[in-house]
Scaffold this active site. Structure first.
Site: not given
Length: 338
Positions: A126, A150, A154
């Site tokens: 991402s 989050y 990643k």
């Protein structure tokens, strides 16, 4: 022999669109998904759209025994790893759940790949791994950091995969850092169907347009952007799916560990998207301005020239088409896959 691809999180939004492209390109597809934020109906519709079948296992990637069993049965050639929790705001509230789920499931997957000698992996990363970038457009060699759990999950997975490659150079790993996926399949049969209140802009606007929600909340109008609202690089989910296909093809050239941005290179503000959606739907989208959201940044868009040069991939669909396709999906499926 058809190449057999395992798609984790394949019933989800990006996974299901990617599977269509895989099936149309004659790959055989096996899906693992625990359906925590997706519906099995999406796979049924993928089969309707393509006229081809998908092998589906309702399994949680945290279940190492089941995952090992699937690798034993299926003789997998390559893996595309989408599975993971993905809401920025929620990750700030429940970080442990995000770290446990996203990291552990990836470790389980990598151990199964190692045991069964599967060498090719495409990982769904991402643009959040760039944190709050010092400049735009963002290239792949920008410094990495994260502003929320989050994004950090990643980033840690990218580092794990890089370490794995250093330990075993016969692996081929493509890291795809994507920007903001929107849109839906042209047929209107599959699209984004989030549980509860959508975390992403396009499905929220679509639910306002179809009167499921009263008004869009716009988080922050005091950013340093042309209209004060956050600017993002929105990419059509079908373009994104094509990027995964190109990355998979690239792995057959044995490139080692490679990283690509998938974006359009254009930034649109929240209010730009609202206007485009009003045009596509012929509806007025009421919105209210509220405070900024934790973990959000002002501006983020890609330089995707590396993917164009090395994968022969370029996003071809613009914001109007993204909004038209989102609206068609929402209108045809007012309650999602229900």
């Amino acid at each position: 022999m058809k190449e057999k691809v395992l798609v984790t999180g394949g019933a989800g939004y990006i996974g299901s669109h990617t599977i269509i492209q895989l099936l149309m390109s004659n790959y055989e597809v096996v899906v693992i998904d625990n359906l925590s934020n997706s519906k099995e109906a999406s796979l049924k519709r993928v089969e309707e759209i393509t006229g081809k079948s998908v092998k589906f296992y309702k399994v949680d990637l945290l279940d190492s025994e089941k995952v090992d069993e699937i690798f034993t049965i299926e003789k997998i050639d390559s893996v595309i790893h989408f599975a993971g929790l993905k809401a920025v705001g929620e990750s700030v509230e429940i970080p442990l759940k995000y770290y446990h789920n996203n990291l552990t499931s990836t470790l389980v997957l990598c151990e199964a790949m190692q045991k069964h000698n599967v060498k090719n992996l495409v990982f769904s990363s991402s643009a959040t791994v760039y944190g709050d970038p010092a400049a735009v457009p963002i290239t792949e060699d920008f410094p990495l950091s994260a502003t929320n759990p989050y994004g950090r999950s990643k980033l840690v997975i990218e580092e794990i995969l890089n370490d794995l490659y250093i330990s075993d150079n016969s692996l081929n790993i493509a890291i795809l850092r994507y920007f903001n996926p929107v849109g839906a399949h042209k047929s209107g049969m599959i699209g984004e169907d989030p549980n509860g209140i959508p975390n992403n802009l396009a499905p929220y606007i679509a639910q306002v347009a179809i009167c499921k929600r009263d008004a869009l909340k716009v988080f922050g109008n005091d950013y340093n952007t042309h209209d004060g609202t956050g600017v993002r690089d929105y990419i059509h989910v079908t373009d994104l799916a094509d990027g995964h296909l190109r990355a998979l093809e690239k792995l057959n050239e044995k490139p080692g560990y490679v990283v690509y941005n998938l974006g359009t290179g254009c930034g649109y503000s929240v209010l730009d998207v609202v206007k485009a959606f009003e045009k596509a739907s012929g509806k007025t989208i009421p919105y209210q301005l509220v405070d900024r959201r934790a973990g959000d940044i002002a501006t983020c868009y890609a330089n995707a020239s590396k993917a164009e040069k090395e994968l022969g991939w370029k996003a071809t669909r613009g914001i109007d088409e993204m909004c038209e396709d989102t609206w068609r999906w929402q209108k045809m499926n007012p309650n999602g896959f229900e």
